[in-house]
Scaffold this motif. Structure first.
Motif, PDB file in Angstrom:
ATOM      1  N   SER A  25       6.088  -6.273 -13.545  1.00 51.24           N
ATOM      2  CA  SER A  25       5.169  -6.817 -12.559  1.00 51.24           C
ATOM      3  C   SER A  25       4.026  -5.812 -12.369  1.00 51.24           C
ATOM      4  CB  SER A  25       5.930  -7.014 -11.238  1.00 51.24           C
ATOM      5  OG  SER A  25       5.079  -7.469 -10.228  1.00 51.24           O
ATOM      6  N   PRO A  26       2.890  -6.261 -11.859  1.00 50.28           N
ATOM      7  CA  PRO A  26       1.804  -5.309 -11.600  1.00 50.28           C
ATOM      8  C   PRO A  26       2.203  -4.196 -10.637  1.00 50.28           C
ATOM      9  CG  PRO A  26       0.945  -7.537 -11.557  1.00 50.28           C
ATOM     10  CD  PRO A  26       2.444  -7.649 -11.628  1.00 50.28           C
ATOM     11  N   VAL A  27       3.139  -4.482  -9.718  1.00 51.72           N
ATOM     12  CA  VAL A  27       3.623  -3.454  -8.792  1.00 51.72           C
ATOM     13  C   VAL A  27       5.142  -3.540  -8.716  1.00 51.72           C
ATOM     14  CG1 VAL A  27       3.543  -2.494  -6.451  1.00 51.72           C
ATOM     15  CG2 VAL A  27       1.517  -3.630  -7.399  1.00 51.72           C
ATOM     16  N   VAL A  28       5.789  -2.408  -8.972  1.00 47.61           N
ATOM     17  CA  VAL A  28       7.242  -2.317  -8.895  1.00 47.61           C
ATOM     18  C   VAL A  28       7.580  -1.104  -8.035  1.00 47.61           C
ATOM     19  CG1 VAL A  28       9.394  -1.987 -10.179  1.00 47.61           C
ATOM     20  CG2 VAL A  28       7.562  -3.392 -11.144  1.00 47.61           C
ATOM     21  N   ILE A  29       8.481  -1.312  -7.089  1.00 43.79           N
ATOM     22  CA  ILE A  29       8.891  -0.236  -6.194  1.00 43.79           C
ATOM     23  C   ILE A  29      10.400  -0.037  -6.316  1.00 43.79           C
ATOM     24  CG2 ILE A  29       9.010   0.568  -3.801  1.00 43.79           C
ATOM     25  CD1 ILE A  29       6.630  -1.317  -3.196  1.00 43.79           C
ATOM     26  N   ILE A  74       5.956   1.942   2.638  1.00 42.24           N
ATOM     27  CA  ILE A  74       5.117   1.859   1.436  1.00 42.24           C
ATOM     28  C   ILE A  74       5.060   0.419   0.939  1.00 42.24           C
ATOM     29  CG2 ILE A  74       4.953   2.557  -0.988  1.00 42.24           C
ATOM     30  CD1 ILE A  74       4.069   4.723   1.083  1.00 42.24           C
ATOM     31  N   GLU A  75       6.192  -0.269   0.950  1.00 39.84           N
ATOM     32  CA  GLU A  75       6.212  -1.679   0.554  1.00 39.84           C
ATOM     33  C   GLU A  75       5.321  -2.513   1.464  1.00 39.84           C
ATOM     34  OE1 GLU A  75       9.259  -5.473   0.296  1.00 39.84           O
ATOM     35  OE2 GLU A  75      10.130  -3.469   0.503  1.00 39.84           O
ATOM     36  N   ASN A 116       2.323  -8.550  -4.291  1.00 35.95           N
ATOM     37  CA  ASN A 116       3.704  -9.008  -4.159  1.00 35.95           C
ATOM     38  C   ASN A 116       4.577  -8.196  -5.113  1.00 35.95           C
ATOM     39  OD1 ASN A 116       5.881 -10.528  -3.319  1.00 35.95           O
ATOM     40  ND2 ASN A 116       5.489 -12.152  -4.798  1.00 35.95           N
ATOM     41  N   PRO A 117       4.986  -7.000  -4.683  1.00 33.91           N
ATOM     42  CA  PRO A 117       5.738  -6.136  -5.593  1.00 33.91           C
ATOM     43  C   PRO A 117       7.161  -6.622  -5.824  1.00 33.91           C
ATOM     44  CG  PRO A 117       5.684  -5.165  -3.412  1.00 33.91           C
ATOM     45  CD  PRO A 117       4.797  -6.387  -3.372  1.00 33.91           C
ATOM     46  N   LEU A 158      -6.833   0.521  -7.437  1.00 34.09           N
ATOM     47  CA  LEU A 158      -5.752   0.580  -8.417  1.00 34.09           C
ATOM     48  C   LEU A 158      -5.003  -0.746  -8.484  1.00 34.09           C
ATOM     49  CD1 LEU A 158      -4.505   2.618 -10.382  1.00 34.09           C
ATOM     50  CD2 LEU A 158      -2.993   3.347  -8.543  1.00 34.09           C
ATOM     51  N   LEU A 159      -4.781  -1.366  -7.333  1.00 35.21           N
ATOM     52  CA  LEU A 159      -4.110  -2.673  -7.294  1.00 35.21           C
ATOM     53  C   LEU A 159      -4.956  -3.750  -7.959  1.00 35.21           C
ATOM     54  CD1 LEU A 159      -2.689  -2.492  -3.667  1.00 35.21           C
ATOM     55  CD2 LEU A 159      -1.368  -2.349  -5.803  1.00 35.21           C
ATOM     56  N   ILE A 160      -6.261  -3.693  -7.763  1.00 39.10           N
ATOM     57  CA  ILE A 160      -7.174  -4.656  -8.406  1.00 39.10           C
ATOM     58  C   ILE A 160      -7.143  -4.457  -9.923  1.00 39.10           C
ATOM     59  CG2 ILE A 160      -9.604  -5.290  -8.715  1.00 39.10           C
ATOM     60  CD1 ILE A 160      -9.939  -4.649  -5.673  1.00 39.10           C
TER      61      ILE A 160
END
Length: 102
Positions: free
Chosen positions: A11-15, A27-28, A37-38, A93-95
């Protein structure tokens, strides 16, 4: 280590977090407030959590959780994410990772 990198690319963001870690939750929440939407892996609730923890340490995570991947790259933990946010670079960075759109 390969498994963590594979999960980090899903995914683009993984935590990677723990269900009882308030910093991980913060942080989430911060990342979700940007509209991302991580995918969240709670290491104390996944079957191979200990193995993933060892892999995160091998990747250089000083604090195991939270460990945040953005755009398939390990960005770091809470200090790195907060620093990016304070400097106004987290949103960029998210973009760039296609986690959010302008």
């Amino acid at each position: 280590m390969e498994m963590v990198m594979k999960l980090g690319a899903q995914s683009p963001v993984v935590i990677f977090s723990r269900s009882t870690c308030c910093i991980s939750h913060s942080i989430e929440t911060l990342i979700r407030n940007f509209g991302a939407n991580p995918i969240v892996y709670e290491l104390d609730r996944v079957q191979n959590g200990k193995e993933l923890e060892r892999a995160l340490v091998e990747l250089g995570c000083q604090q195991i959780v939270p460990a945040v991947f953005i755009g398939n790259e390990l960005v770091g933990g809470s200090n790195e994410i907060m620093s990016l946010n304070i400097r106004g670079k987290l949103k960029q960075l998210l973009i760039k990772a296609n986690a959010i759109w302008v």
